[in-house]
Write an enzyme that holds these catalytic residues in place. Sequence first.
Site, short mmCIF file in Angstrom:
data_model
loop_
_atom_site.label_atom_id
_atom_site.label_comp_id
_atom_site.label_asym_id
_atom_site.label_seq_id
_atom_site.Cartn_x
_atom_site.Cartn_y
_atom_site.Cartn_z
N ARG A 78 -42.26 -35.72 59.45
CA ARG A 78 -42.39 -35.68 58.00
C ARG A 78 -41.35 -36.62 57.39
O ARG A 78 -40.49 -37.14 58.11
CB ARG A 78 -42.28 -34.26 57.42
CG ARG A 78 -41.48 -33.24 58.17
CD ARG A 78 -39.99 -33.43 58.13
NE ARG A 78 -39.48 -33.74 56.80
CZ ARG A 78 -38.43 -34.48 56.55
NH1 ARG A 78 -37.74 -35.04 57.54
NH2 ARG A 78 -38.03 -34.71 55.33
N GLY A 79 -41.50 -36.83 56.10
CA GLY A 79 -40.73 -37.88 55.44
C GLY A 79 -41.61 -39.10 55.29
O GLY A 79 -42.21 -39.57 56.27
N ALA A 80 -41.72 -39.61 54.07
CA ALA A 80 -42.71 -40.65 53.78
C ALA A 80 -42.61 -41.87 54.71
O ALA A 80 -43.62 -42.28 55.29
CB ALA A 80 -42.60 -41.06 52.32
N ARG B 270 -51.94 -36.20 54.52
CA ARG B 270 -50.95 -35.89 53.49
C ARG B 270 -51.11 -36.91 52.36
O ARG B 270 -50.72 -38.06 52.50
CB ARG B 270 -49.52 -35.90 54.07
CG ARG B 270 -49.34 -34.94 55.24
CD ARG B 270 -47.91 -34.50 55.40
NE ARG B 270 -47.46 -33.69 54.28
CZ ARG B 270 -46.18 -33.40 54.04
NH1 ARG B 270 -45.25 -33.87 54.83
NH2 ARG B 270 -45.86 -32.64 53.01
N GLN C 183 -36.20 -27.93 54.82
CA GLN C 183 -35.84 -29.22 55.40
C GLN C 183 -34.35 -29.50 55.25
O GLN C 183 -33.74 -30.17 56.10
CB GLN C 183 -36.64 -30.35 54.73
CG GLN C 183 -38.14 -30.29 54.99
CD GLN C 183 -38.87 -29.65 53.83
OE1 GLN C 183 -38.39 -28.69 53.24
NE2 GLN C 183 -40.03 -30.17 53.50
N ASP D 113 -41.40 -39.84 47.73
CA ASP D 113 -42.64 -39.99 48.47
C ASP D 113 -43.59 -40.96 47.78
O ASP D 113 -44.49 -41.50 48.41
CB ASP D 113 -43.32 -38.64 48.64
CG ASP D 113 -42.58 -37.78 49.65
OD1 ASP D 113 -42.97 -37.79 50.82
OD2 ASP D 113 -41.60 -37.12 49.27
N ASN E 175 -41.45 -36.40 44.62
CA ASN E 175 -40.60 -36.05 45.75
C ASN E 175 -40.77 -34.56 46.02
O ASN E 175 -41.49 -33.86 45.31
CB ASN E 175 -39.14 -36.41 45.45
CG ASN E 175 -38.27 -36.39 46.71
OD1 ASN E 175 -38.63 -36.96 47.73
ND2 ASN E 175 -37.15 -35.70 46.63
N LYS E 176 -40.07 -34.09 47.02
CA LYS E 176 -40.20 -32.69 47.44
C LYS E 176 -40.03 -31.74 46.26
O LYS E 176 -39.20 -31.95 45.40
CB LYS E 176 -39.17 -32.39 48.52
CG LYS E 176 -39.25 -31.00 49.13
CD LYS E 176 -40.64 -30.68 49.68
CE LYS E 176 -41.12 -31.68 50.70
NZ LYS E 176 -42.51 -31.41 51.15
#
Length: 350
Positions: free
Chosen positions: A48-50, A91, A198, A239, A249-250
Site C-alpha cells: 500500500r501507499g500510492a 484501488r 498504518q 494519493d 490522502n488517508k
Amino acid sequence: MNNELRTVWWEPGAVCLIDQLRLPHEQVMVRCTDLAAVGHAIKAMVVRGAPAIGCTAAYGLALVAMQSKATDGEALLQELEQARQVLNAQRPTAINLAWATARMLRQAHLLSAGGVEIARHGLLAEAHAILAEDLAMCHAIGDHGAVLIPARGHVLTHCNAGGLATAGYGTALAPIRTAFRQGRSLHVWVDETRPFLQGARLTAWELQQAGIPLTLITDNMAGYMMRQGQVDCIIVGADRIVANGDVANKIGTYSLAVLAHAHGIPFYVAAPSSTIDLSLAHGDLIPIEERSPDEVTQLAGQLIAPIGVRAAHPAFDMTPHHLITAIITEHGVLFPPYDDDLRRCVEAGN
C-alpha cells in the site's frame, strides 16, 4: 538499493513484496506469480501507499507480458490492456496506479512493433525504470523538504508515507529522514491512523528502525498536542493531487489540516509528480475508495463493536488547497496558488 528498505522488487517469474499486513512483528516476503496475485496484494493492502502500488502494478504488467502466450504484438497489447483494467480497479483513489499502468501501456505500444520478445524485455526494463525513478524522486523530496522542518523539529505525520509506501525512502518521511541524516534534532509524533493502523504498525516501525525519536499517539490526541505547542509542522503524503492543489490522502488528513490551520501550524504535503492528476479541476471530483466496514468493527480479527452494528469506511478524504502551506515535490517546493506550478511540475516529469 543501497541497503534501503525494499518494498517491491522483481525476481524471475514473480513480483516480490514485503507483506505489510504482517508488520511490525514479522517481516515476510510475498511472491506474486500471476496477475490475480498482484491484484489481490494491491486490494488487500499487502502492498500500500500510492507510489508503491504504482511500482507493483508496473511489475504486474511486466509479469503478464513475460507469461503471455501471444505470438504477435496486437494480441499482447490486448492482453495487457485487459490486465491494466484489472489492476486499475483494485484501488481507485491513488492515481499512481493508473499513471504507472498507462505508462507501461504506452511503452508496450512503442515496443510491440518489434515483436513479442522485444516487448517482454522492454516492459520489464520500464518497470525497473519506474522503481528507480520513484526512489530518486523520494530522495529529492527529502532534500527539498528537510529545510522546511523548524529548528526544534517536532513533526507530526499521519498514516504511512515512508519507505514502505514507496520504492524505499518515502515521501512524507523523506524530509524527516534527510534532516535526521544531516544531524538535525528531531522528534516525530506518529498518528496511529485508524482503522488500518498504518501509523502504529508501519510508520512507528520505520522510524524506530532508522533510530529517529518518535512518540505514537492516537488520532484524537493530535489537536491536544498542537494546543500544547508540541507540534512545529505537519507533513503528510498524498494519493492524488488535482489541478488546483486539492489533495486526497488517508482518512483523517483533512481533520489534521483544519486543526493545523486553527493553530497556525504549517501543513505540508509531500508527493512525487506521478501523484499529480491535472485531469481533475478540484478535489470533489476524486473517487473515494470505500473499504469493508469489517476493518472498522474489527481489530486484528477481533470484533470491537456490537454484533451487527453498521460502520462506514471511506479510506480517504480530501483536503482543500487553501489549508495546505506548501507541496513538496522532487522538482522543488510549491507554494499557493498551485495551478501553474503543478502543471510545470508534471511537464518537468514527462
